[in-house]
Design a protein around this motif. Structure first.
Motif, short mmCIF file in Angstrom:
data_model
loop_
_atom_site.label_atom_id
_atom_site.label_comp_id
_atom_site.label_asym_id
_atom_site.label_seq_id
_atom_site.Cartn_x
_atom_site.Cartn_y
_atom_site.Cartn_z
N ASP A 1 9.23 6.48 -1.26
CA ASP A 1 8.36 5.58 -2.04
C ASP A 1 7.28 4.93 -1.18
O ASP A 1 6.75 3.86 -1.53
N ILE A 2 6.98 5.52 -0.03
CA ILE A 2 5.94 4.98 0.86
C ILE A 2 4.85 6.04 0.98
O ILE A 2 5.15 7.24 1.15
N SER A 3 3.59 5.61 0.94
CA SER A 3 2.49 6.56 1.12
C SER A 3 2.39 6.95 2.60
O SER A 3 2.33 6.08 3.47
N SER A 4 2.33 8.25 2.88
CA SER A 4 2.23 8.70 4.27
C SER A 4 0.81 8.53 4.81
O SER A 4 0.56 8.70 5.99
N LYS A 5 -0.14 8.15 3.94
CA LYS A 5 -1.54 7.94 4.37
C LYS A 5 -1.80 6.47 4.72
O LYS A 5 -2.40 6.17 5.73
N THR A 6 -1.30 5.56 3.85
CA THR A 6 -1.61 4.13 4.03
C THR A 6 -0.37 3.30 4.36
O THR A 6 -0.49 2.14 4.72
N PHE A 7 0.79 3.87 4.18
CA PHE A 7 2.07 3.20 4.43
C PHE A 7 2.36 2.08 3.43
O PHE A 7 3.23 1.24 3.65
N GLU A 8 1.61 2.08 2.31
CA GLU A 8 1.91 1.09 1.27
C GLU A 8 3.06 1.60 0.41
O GLU A 8 3.31 2.81 0.33
N VAL A 9 3.78 0.63 -0.17
CA VAL A 9 4.83 0.98 -1.12
C VAL A 9 4.12 1.52 -2.35
O VAL A 9 3.17 0.89 -2.85
N LYS A 10 4.54 2.70 -2.81
CA LYS A 10 3.84 3.29 -3.96
C LYS A 10 3.91 2.35 -5.14
O LYS A 10 4.98 1.85 -5.49
N GLY A 11 2.76 2.04 -5.71
CA GLY A 11 2.70 1.12 -6.85
C GLY A 11 2.64 -0.34 -6.43
O GLY A 11 2.65 -1.23 -7.28
N MET A 12 2.60 -0.63 -5.13
CA MET A 12 2.55 -2.03 -4.66
C MET A 12 1.80 -2.06 -3.32
O MET A 12 2.40 -2.25 -2.26
N ALA A 13 0.48 -1.90 -3.41
CA ALA A 13 -0.34 -1.72 -2.19
C ALA A 13 -0.32 -2.93 -1.28
O ALA A 13 -0.71 -2.84 -0.11
N GLN A 14 0.16 -4.07 -1.79
CA GLN A 14 0.15 -5.29 -0.95
C GLN A 14 1.39 -5.39 -0.04
O GLN A 14 1.52 -6.36 0.69
N LEU A 15 2.26 -4.38 -0.08
CA LEU A 15 3.43 -4.39 0.80
C LEU A 15 3.51 -3.05 1.53
O LEU A 15 3.44 -1.98 0.91
N ARG A 16 3.64 -3.12 2.86
CA ARG A 16 3.63 -1.88 3.66
C ARG A 16 4.73 -1.92 4.73
O ARG A 16 5.10 -3.00 5.19
N PHE A 17 5.20 -0.76 5.13
CA PHE A 17 6.22 -0.63 6.18
C PHE A 17 5.73 0.37 7.21
O PHE A 17 5.27 1.46 6.84
N ILE A 18 5.85 0.01 8.51
CA ILE A 18 5.40 0.92 9.57
C ILE A 18 6.40 0.90 10.74
O ILE A 18 7.20 -0.01 10.86
N GLY A 19 6.30 1.91 11.58
CA GLY A 19 7.09 1.95 12.82
C GLY A 19 8.54 2.32 12.59
O GLY A 19 8.89 3.05 11.65
N GLU A 20 9.40 1.76 13.43
CA GLU A 20 10.79 2.21 13.47
C GLU A 20 11.62 1.71 12.29
O GLU A 20 12.71 2.24 12.04
N VAL A 21 11.16 0.71 11.56
CA VAL A 21 11.92 0.22 10.40
C VAL A 21 12.05 1.34 9.35
O VAL A 21 13.00 1.37 8.56
N LEU A 22 11.11 2.27 9.39
CA LEU A 22 11.15 3.41 8.46
C LEU A 22 12.17 4.45 8.93
O LEU A 22 12.54 4.48 10.12
N ASP A 23 12.57 5.31 8.03
CA ASP A 23 13.48 6.41 8.37
C ASP A 23 12.70 7.53 9.06
O ASP A 23 12.56 8.63 8.53
N VAL A 24 12.18 7.22 10.23
CA VAL A 24 11.50 8.20 11.09
C VAL A 24 11.90 7.83 12.51
O VAL A 24 11.62 6.73 12.97
N THR A 25 12.59 8.74 13.19
CA THR A 25 13.06 8.44 14.55
C THR A 25 12.74 9.60 15.47
O THR A 25 13.07 10.74 15.17
N GLY A 26 12.12 9.29 16.59
CA GLY A 26 11.72 10.34 17.51
C GLY A 26 12.81 10.68 18.51
O GLY A 26 13.75 9.92 18.74
#
Ligand code: FDA
Length: 394
Positions: free
Chosen positions: A348-373
């Protein structure tokens, strides 16, 4: 107080995002409850921050949604970060292929980011607890130790759960749940293994010894060094494989990667029949390790010269050296893990802007997301890339 963008978390991703949003003309505030910005950057890479990997691509990341990271990583590449630190005169070295580290200290990276924040007009408030984040129509409101703050956009850059003493909390996951996002189960990644009694004592005896190995769990294999410790197994090879290991899994460790041990022993028997097994092991392992190996696996016939070794015994040694099977009792956990596996689901996160889909005023970035290198500078590259993509689109 009213801001266009409030970033929660003055770590790698949050600072990078704030800089971009600041340069884009936004009024930006970064909040952190810690007393210092970029604490993980400071202690990363043994104090010299492995800040990127020139070979960055999606295949070096774990996520339930493996395509999610592609767009941001393609747009902000390792060369872009190198260009940024070049402008700030930061010296660096390529310690292993593709892995760029600071030549002197990680401080240079934090200084670069804080200088950029200042140039971009970003305000940073440390020692600031945040108790609530709420939606107010098209905007957001935060309840903080500084009072109420209104924000056009809130960016959550609170990182993962590893090393709580550096300021890690689950606040980002709580916010995600509050706004209806799924949070995938979290577990420590890039973390040393602990061993049970017999193996723990054996590892402790060898503490400090490092050997090149190839370690596997299922189909995943990493050929990087293993380091024995007082608690178990560490070193790059073990940290890498820990990210795919689940409790109860068996590790298969090839102590002689690239050499078929059974075949090599048979050849040695033919060419040097009077040689002892201990001599053969001593040619391949540090002395302490060769002696320990004999102690771990020895049968009385191992005392004999190679000429008197049966095929079965050499096959047994081949198996132990190329396929050492070991069940760790666990890992050192959040106390020493470098990263968090799992986290805020990216569906439910846009991979372009990192906004919550349908709620552009809230975004998640970095390690808090389910992406781990993987190990090697990929996690910072993800922090930079997701921060830039989000900051430029706020
Ligand atoms: P990061 O953790 O950097 O920042 C999160 C910020 O949010 C922190 O400042 C924290 O205080 C703040 N915060 C958390 N909860 C809060 C709350 N409730 N309220 C306010 N603020 C809050 N990676 C790599 O690529 N190369 C390397 O060499 C290393 N080395 C390394 C060593 C060690 C010991 C660790 C622990 C980790 C690494 N890493 C690494 C991983 C890397 O540090 C990590 O992936 C990034 O820092 C993640 O960046 P983020 O900005 O997402 O989180």
């Amino acid at each position: 107080m009213v801001y266009d963008v409030v970033v929660i978390g003055a770590g790698a991703a949050g600072l990078m995002c704030a800089v971009q949003a600041g340069y884009a003309g936004k009024r930006v505030l970064v909040l952190d409850h810690a007393n210092k910005a970029g604490k993980k950057i400071l202690m990363s890479g043994g104090g010299r921050c492995n800040f990127t990997n020139l070979d960055t691509s999606a295949q070096h990341f774990y996520s339930a949604n493996p395509h999610f990271c592609i767009s941001a990583l393609k747009r902000y590449r390792p060369e872009h970060f190198v260009e940024l630190i070049d402008r700030h005169g930061v010296e660096y070295v390529e310690k292993a292929p593709g892995q760029l580290f600071c030549a002197h200290s990680s401080k240079a990276i934090v200084t670069t980011l804080l200088t950029e924040c200042e140039w971009a007009g970003v305000e940073i408030k440390l020692n600031t607890a945040i108790s609530r984040v709420e939606r107010r129509g098209d905007a957001m409101q935060l309840m903080t130790a500084l009072g109420k703050i209104d924000a056009g956009v809130v960016v959550v850059a609170t990182g993962g759960l590893s090393i709580p003493t550096l300021g890690a909390t689950g606040f980002g996951y709580e916010l995600a749940r509050q706004f209806g996002l799924e949070v995938l189960p979290t577990r420590p990644g890039l973390v040393p293994f602990t061993l049970s009694d017999a193996w723990k004592a054996r590892a402790a005896e060898l503490a400090g010894v490092s050997v090149p190995v190839a370690a596997s769990v299922g189909d995943t294999r990493f050929a990087e060094p293993l380091l024995f410790t007082h608690r178990g197994l560490s070193g790059p090879g073990m940290l890498q494989i820990s990210s795919v290991w689940q409790p109860g899994d068996e590790l298969i460790i090839d102590l002689l990667p690239g050499e078929d041990a059974e075949r090599a022993l048979r050849e040695a028997r033919q060419q040097h029949p009077k040689r002892q097994l201990s001599t053969w092991l001593g040619e391949r392992f540090p002395k302490r390790m060769a002696q320990s190996l004999l102690g771990w696996h020895a049968l009385p016939e191992d005392e004999r010269v190679l000429a008197e070794q049966t095929n079965d015994n050499l096959a047994r040694w081949g198996e132990q050296l190329n396929r050492w099977r070991l069940k760790p009792s666990g890992t050192e956990g959040w106390r020493t893990a470098e990263v968090t596996m799992g986290g805020v689901a990216t569906d439910d996160i846009s991979s372009k802007t990192f906004e919550v889909k349908g709620m552009a005023q809230l975004r998640f970035i970095g390690e808090v997301l389910d992406v781990t290198g993987q190990l090697g500078g990929y996690n910072f590259q993800w922090a930079w890339a997701s921060g830039v993509a989000c900051g430029q689109s706020c």
